[in-house]
Motif scaffolding. Structure first.
Motif, PDB file in Angstrom:
ATOM      1  N   ALA A  94      11.689   5.195   0.090  1.00  0.00           N
ATOM      2  CA  ALA A  94      10.563   5.380   1.003  1.00  0.00           C
ATOM      3  C   ALA A  94      10.334   6.857   1.286  1.00  0.00           C
ATOM      4  O   ALA A  94       9.187   7.349   1.274  1.00  0.00           O
ATOM      5  CB  ALA A  94      10.811   4.621   2.301  1.00  0.00           C
ATOM      6  N   ALA A  98       7.034   9.015   0.081  1.00  0.00           N
ATOM      7  CA  ALA A  98       6.177   9.693   1.065  1.00  0.00           C
ATOM      8  C   ALA A  98       5.971  11.155   0.692  1.00  0.00           C
ATOM      9  O   ALA A  98       4.844  11.677   0.746  1.00  0.00           O
ATOM     10  CB  ALA A  98       6.792   9.571   2.454  1.00  0.00           C
ATOM     11  N   GLU A  99       7.039  11.842   0.296  1.00  0.00           N
ATOM     12  CA  GLU A  99       6.921  13.251  -0.074  1.00  0.00           C
ATOM     13  C   GLU A  99       6.110  13.419  -1.354  1.00  0.00           C
ATOM     14  O   GLU A  99       5.283  14.332  -1.464  1.00  0.00           O
ATOM     15  CB  GLU A  99       8.321  13.850  -0.249  1.00  0.00           C
ATOM     16  N   GLY A 101       3.789  11.410  -2.413  1.00  0.00           N
ATOM     17  CA  GLY A 101       2.400  11.136  -2.064  1.00  0.00           C
ATOM     18  C   GLY A 101       1.725  12.347  -1.448  1.00  0.00           C
ATOM     19  O   GLY A 101       0.561  12.655  -1.755  1.00  0.00           O
ATOM     20  N   ARG A 102       2.435  13.065  -0.586  1.00  0.00           N
ATOM     21  CA  ARG A 102       1.867  14.281   0.020  1.00  0.00           C
ATOM     22  C   ARG A 102       1.614  15.339  -1.042  1.00  0.00           C
ATOM     23  O   ARG A 102       0.586  16.024  -1.021  1.00  0.00           O
ATOM     24  CB  ARG A 102       2.813  14.817   1.098  1.00  0.00           C
ATOM     25  N   ALA A 107      -0.262   8.279  -3.234  1.00  0.00           N
ATOM     26  CA  ALA A 107       1.071   7.692  -3.120  1.00  0.00           C
ATOM     27  C   ALA A 107       1.441   6.927  -4.385  1.00  0.00           C
ATOM     28  O   ALA A 107       0.612   6.189  -4.938  1.00  0.00           O
ATOM     29  CB  ALA A 107       1.126   6.753  -1.921  1.00  0.00           C
ATOM     30  N   GLN A 213       7.210   2.809   7.673  1.00  0.00           N
ATOM     31  CA  GLN A 213       5.820   3.144   7.363  1.00  0.00           C
ATOM     32  C   GLN A 213       5.549   3.017   5.866  1.00  0.00           C
ATOM     33  O   GLN A 213       4.530   2.447   5.458  1.00  0.00           O
ATOM     34  CB  GLN A 213       5.493   4.560   7.835  1.00  0.00           C
ATOM     35  N   ALA A 214       6.463   3.542   5.047  1.00  0.00           N
ATOM     36  CA  ALA A 214       6.288   3.433   3.596  1.00  0.00           C
ATOM     37  C   ALA A 214       6.481   2.008   3.115  1.00  0.00           C
ATOM     38  O   ALA A 214       5.759   1.528   2.228  1.00  0.00           O
ATOM     39  CB  ALA A 214       7.259   4.379   2.879  1.00  0.00           C
TER      40      ALA A 214
END
Length: 270
Positions: A94, A98-99, A101-102, A107, A213-214
């Motif tokens: 996760a 997330a990283e 995706g940023r 994502a 969240q992920a």
């Protein structure tokens, strides 16, 4: 790629890489992502798997420290189309997703296999299972004592890090005599204990991170083992935790070694 941070499981020259988060270890009997890649065969994309820090270097590392350990290599992977996570590796998956995706602006697909957040009971369960594995080398009384002391240690701790430290010392106490009885030299026995300590450090570090969240956008692939992954959760909590769940009548230990699971993964990654 950062040395010692990633293992290349398949390098097929595909335009995008799939990252897999797990704790691989020599002698492990639970199926891993290497088994899944073999089941995927010609359909396997380029897959890189996380490698933990060398035993001894993980002491005191937080969840963010682990992500920083893997992040330089993840950047060198180029475009990442998907991140896979197995068991507690799903927590780190996760964070990686997330990283990525940023960084990418999009994502990657997140696919989780028996996703699980670690707690004190999980630490104790792994100790209990390892002690069971020493049964051919220890007497029944010794096994009973090791398990009783492990249970007392679990009851004495709610915080994971001190529990992990004590369980590791207990495994050393009962494991080293067992190893000597099999003729295993002291150096190799110490390596087994160090690997267990490294694994407990990995679990403790994962408890620092909140993957919810992920995970809300992820697909979970679940086994039928009652205590694994999402299976112990109440139905409402379980369905809310991930976007979709695909279940198989398989034990947790075989989830990444099954042809039907590989077929489902191939469809998800297509």
């Amino acid at each position: 790629m950062t040395a010692n941070a990633w293992n290349v499981l398949s390098g097929t020259g595909t335009a995008a890489t799939v990252l897999a988060s797990d704790f691989p270890a020599t002698g492990r009997t639970v199926a891993g992502f290497g088994d899944l890649v073999r089941e995927l065969g010609d359909a396997a994309p380029t897959v890189w798997e996380t490698a933990p820090p060398r035993p001894g270097r993980e002491a005191g590392m937080t969840g963010d420290d682990y992500l920083r350990h893997w992040e330089p290599g993840a950047k060198s992977a180029g475009p990442v189309s998907a991140v896979l996570g197995f068991c507690v590796g799903s927590v780190f998956a996760a964070g990686l997703a997330a990283e990525i995706g940023r960084r990418q602006g999009k994502a990657p697909r997140l696919v989780l296999f028996d996703p699980e957040r670690p707690d004190a009971d999980l630490l104790h369960r792994h100790y209990h299972e390892l002690i069971g594995g020493l049964a051919p080398m220890l007497s029944a009384d010794e096994i009973d004592e090791a398990r009783r002391v492990g249970q007392d240690t679990r009851r004495a701790h709610t915080a994971m890090r001190p529990l992990a430290e004590e369980l590791c010392e207990l495994f050393r106490k009962y494991g080293e005599p067992a190893f000597r009885r099999t003729g295993l030299d002291a150096e190799r026995g110490a390596e087994v204990v160090a690997t267990f300590a490294s694994f407990l450090g990995y679990l403790v570090a994962a408890s620092d991170l909140d993957p919810r969240q992920a995970w809300a956008d992820a697909v979970a692939i679940s086994s039928a083992t009652p205590h694994s992954g999402l299976n112990p959760l109440p139905a409402r909590e379980r369905s809310a935790l991930v976007a979709r769940e695909i279940s198989f009548e398989l034990p947790h230990t075989e989830l990444l070694r099954d042809t039907s699971v590989a077929r489902a993964v191939s469809e998800l990654l297509a």
